[in-house]
Enzyme design. Structure first.
Site, PDB file in Angstrom:
ATOM      1  N   SER A   7       0.775  -1.203   0.090  1.00  0.00           N
ATOM      2  CA  SER A   7      -0.184   0.078  -0.098  1.00  0.00           C
ATOM      3  C   SER A   7       1.007   1.350  -0.002  1.00  0.00           C
ATOM      4  O   SER A   7       0.194   2.206  -0.338  1.00  0.00           O
ATOM      5  CB  SER A   7      -0.953   0.160   1.211  1.00  0.00           C
ATOM      6  OG  SER A   7      -0.116  -0.019   2.358  1.00  0.00           O
ATOM      7  N   TYR A  38      -4.253   0.824   3.586  1.00  0.00           N
ATOM      8  CA  TYR A  38      -5.142  -0.168   3.149  1.00  0.00           C
ATOM      9  C   TYR A  38      -5.959  -0.534   4.364  1.00  0.00           C
ATOM     10  O   TYR A  38      -7.109  -1.342   4.207  1.00  0.00           O
ATOM     11  CB  TYR A  38      -4.670  -1.474   2.402  1.00  0.00           C
ATOM     12  CG  TYR A  38      -4.012  -1.316   1.106  1.00  0.00           C
ATOM     13  CD1 TYR A  38      -4.282  -0.327   0.290  1.00  0.00           C
ATOM     14  CD2 TYR A  38      -3.480  -2.297   0.462  1.00  0.00           C
ATOM     15  CE1 TYR A  38      -4.057  -0.041  -0.983  1.00  0.00           C
ATOM     16  CE2 TYR A  38      -2.917  -2.349  -0.721  1.00  0.00           C
ATOM     17  CZ  TYR A  38      -3.260  -1.309  -1.634  1.00  0.00           C
ATOM     18  OH  TYR A  38      -2.909  -1.125  -2.810  1.00  0.00           O
ATOM     19  N   GLY A  39      -5.419  -0.636   5.632  1.00  0.00           N
ATOM     20  CA  GLY A  39      -5.778  -1.210   6.688  1.00  0.00           C
ATOM     21  C   GLY A  39      -7.327  -0.953   7.075  1.00  0.00           C
ATOM     22  O   GLY A  39      -7.863  -2.057   7.505  1.00  0.00           O
ATOM     23  N   CYS A  69       2.518  -6.916   1.722  1.00  0.00           N
ATOM     24  CA  CYS A  69       1.587  -6.255   2.383  1.00  0.00           C
ATOM     25  C   CYS A  69       0.611  -7.098   3.062  1.00  0.00           C
ATOM     26  O   CYS A  69       0.124  -8.043   2.452  1.00  0.00           O
ATOM     27  CB  CYS A  69       0.797  -5.166   1.564  1.00  0.00           C
ATOM     28  SG  CYS A  69      -0.623  -4.428   2.304  1.00  0.00           S
ATOM     29  N   ASN A  70       0.776  -7.378   4.364  1.00  0.00           N
ATOM     30  CA  ASN A  70      -0.305  -8.272   5.136  1.00  0.00           C
ATOM     31  C   ASN A  70      -1.671  -8.056   4.873  1.00  0.00           C
ATOM     32  O   ASN A  70      -2.385  -8.900   4.787  1.00  0.00           O
ATOM     33  CB  ASN A  70       0.000  -8.048   6.715  1.00  0.00           C
ATOM     34  CG  ASN A  70       1.469  -8.547   7.035  1.00  0.00           C
ATOM     35  OD1 ASN A  70       1.726  -9.724   7.666  1.00  0.00           O
ATOM     36  ND2 ASN A  70       2.421  -7.485   6.940  1.00  0.00           N
ATOM     37  N   THR A  71      -2.095  -7.031   4.939  1.00  0.00           N
ATOM     38  CA  THR A  71      -3.517  -6.590   4.475  1.00  0.00           C
ATOM     39  C   THR A  71      -3.956  -6.962   3.265  1.00  0.00           C
ATOM     40  O   THR A  71      -5.105  -7.640   3.135  1.00  0.00           O
ATOM     41  CB  THR A  71      -3.637  -4.883   4.695  1.00  0.00           C
ATOM     42  OG1 THR A  71      -3.017  -4.481   6.118  1.00  0.00           O
ATOM     43  CG2 THR A  71      -5.212  -4.510   4.937  1.00  0.00           C
ATOM     44  N   CYS A 200       2.516  -6.045   9.957  1.00  0.00           N
ATOM     45  CA  CYS A 200       2.504  -5.201   9.067  1.00  0.00           C
ATOM     46  C   CYS A 200       3.774  -4.991   8.588  1.00  0.00           C
ATOM     47  O   CYS A 200       4.493  -4.428   9.410  1.00  0.00           O
ATOM     48  CB  CYS A 200       1.511  -3.884   9.554  1.00  0.00           C
ATOM     49  SG  CYS A 200       1.563  -2.375   8.122  1.00  0.00           S
ATOM     50  N   THR A 201       3.874  -4.579   7.244  1.00  0.00           N
ATOM     51  CA  THR A 201       5.274  -4.318   6.720  1.00  0.00           C
ATOM     52  C   THR A 201       5.793  -2.974   6.695  1.00  0.00           C
ATOM     53  O   THR A 201       6.921  -2.772   6.500  1.00  0.00           O
ATOM     54  CB  THR A 201       5.380  -4.866   5.159  1.00  0.00           C
ATOM     55  OG1 THR A 201       4.314  -4.057   4.518  1.00  0.00           O
ATOM     56  CG2 THR A 201       4.994  -6.204   4.990  1.00  0.00           C
ATOM     57  N   HIS A 202       5.062  -1.902   6.957  1.00  0.00           N
ATOM     58  CA  HIS A 202       5.317  -0.682   7.487  1.00  0.00           C
ATOM     59  C   HIS A 202       6.044  -0.649   9.138  1.00  0.00           C
ATOM     60  O   HIS A 202       7.213   0.119   9.197  1.00  0.00           O
ATOM     61  CB  HIS A 202       4.220   0.271   7.678  1.00  0.00           C
ATOM     62  CG  HIS A 202       3.767   0.849   6.327  1.00  0.00           C
ATOM     63  ND1 HIS A 202       3.032  -0.149   5.438  1.00  0.00           N
ATOM     64  CD2 HIS A 202       3.766   1.960   5.595  1.00  0.00           C
ATOM     65  CE1 HIS A 202       2.817   0.768   4.400  1.00  0.00           C
ATOM     66  NE2 HIS A 202       3.174   1.895   4.333  1.00  0.00           N
TER      67      HIS A 202
HETATM   68  N1  DGL Z   1       1.948  -2.448   4.886  1.00  0.00           N
HETATM   69  C1  DGL Z   1       0.781  -3.041   4.992  1.00  0.00           C
HETATM   70  C2  DGL Z   1       0.630  -4.346   5.942  1.00  0.00           C
HETATM   71  O1  DGL Z   1       1.616  -4.931   5.787  1.00  0.00           O
HETATM   72  C3  DGL Z   1      -0.464  -2.023   4.946  1.00  0.00           C
HETATM   73  C4  DGL Z   1      -0.652  -0.961   5.632  1.00  0.00           C
HETATM   74  C5  DGL Z   1      -1.777  -0.205   5.355  1.00  0.00           C
HETATM   75  O2  DGL Z   1      -1.852   0.415   4.215  1.00  0.00           O
HETATM   76  O3  DGL Z   1      -2.804  -0.074   6.186  1.00  0.00           O
HETATM   77  O4  DGL Z   1      -0.448  -4.583   6.280  1.00  0.00           O
END
Ligand code: DGL
Length: 281
Positions: A7, A38-39, A69-71, A200-202
């Site tokens: 995202s 995206y969350g 991205c996990n989401t 979450c990858t962030h």
């Molecule tokens: N980096 C994303 C993840 O791993 C999404 C974070 C987001 O956009 O809310 O879930």
């Protein structure tokens, strides 16, 4: 060419691990920063974005795609596999061949794994914490792995509120970052968690701040290295890797300069800055 998307800039934490293992590969990274986060979005919305980005990556030459991205993994990976991974489905093969200019009739997807299993194996207090977005925590994939691997373990979940926004703004340390991180991890620490999964990858971009607040006795798990290893195994099984890639002794020096094309639906400067910072560290 390995396609990677997220995202936003969070998926660079996955790129970093993949690149460490496969420095000779070519990469294309897409940050959907104009639609981040995206969350909190609906599943349908995230599937729509994932489809659009997938088609872009295939057109640009991706052989295999990592949903960093996990989401998006939770919401869309099953749909993506159904629509782009099966060469025996005539419609899939036709569309992917057309998009790729005849280069391939399908692509495979590697998704993020919620690292509940290693966390459950590591905990001594019997309490693990999971930080992720609302979309990931309510997704089937996460709930199934929690049921399978965390039997008899207390799992405390929390959304990393405001984490993604901070990282997208390039704020990873200092008072603002510490206050934001503190609010979401305090409940996990108070519940006795001695292992925290970053779902979450962030979030790995906030690792320094998370460690500072959690203290030295809490283990923090970033699932990215395991995802990178899985990607490498799948590529090796599919004959997508040169022999030297799986044999570190045979790897060539690539001067530390990754062969990567960066795209963003938002501000490309933000992505480039994050990328340069990441590569320098
Ligand atoms: N980096 C994303 C993840 O791993 C999404 C974070 C987001 O956009 O809310 O879930």
């Amino acid at each position: 060419m390995i396609g990677i998307f997220d995202s936003g800039i969070g998926g660079l934490s996955v790129f970093r691990e993949v690149y460490r293992m496969l420095p000779e590969e070519s990469y294309i990274y897409f940050a959907d920063s104009a639609h981040c986060p995206y969350g909190e979005k609906s599943r349908e919305y995230v599937i729509g974005r994932a489809r659009e980005i997938t088609e872009f990556l295939i057109k640009e030459g991706a052989d295999i795609i990592t949903v960093a991205c996990n989401t998006a993994t939770a919401a869309a990976i099953a749909t993506l596999r159904e629509e782009y991974s099966d060469p025996l489905k005539h419609e899939t093969a036709r569309r992917v061949l057309e998009m790729s200019g005849g280069a391939r009739d399908h692509v495979k997807f590697i998704g993020m794994e919620p690292a509940v299993k290693p966390a459950a194996e590591m905990t001594r207090t019997g309490v693990i914490g999971v930080l992720a977005t609302a979309g990931t925590l309510s997704g089937m994939k996460y709930r199934t792995s929690r049921e399978m691997f965390a039997k008899g373990i207390k799992v405390v979940e929390h959304v990393g509120s405001g984490f993604v926004e901070l990282v997208e703004q390039g704020i990873t340390e200092g008072k603002k970052a510490e206050d934001t991180v503190e609010k979401s991890i305090r409940p996990l620490l108070d519940a006795g968690a001695d292992v925290i999964v970053l779902g979450c990858t962030h979030y790995p971009f906030l690792m320094g701040t998370i460690r500072k607040i959690a203290g030295p006795h809490v283990r923090i798990i970033d699932p990215a290295p395991a995802v990178a290893r899985h990607l490498m195994e799948v590529m090796s099984g599919d004959g997508l890797l040169p022999k030297t890639a799986t044999d570190p002794a045979g790897r060539q020096d690539v001067n530390g300069i990754p062969d990567v094309k960066l795209y963003s639906s938002g501000n490309p400067r933000t992505l480039e800055e994050a990328f340069n910072k990441l590569i320098r560290n």
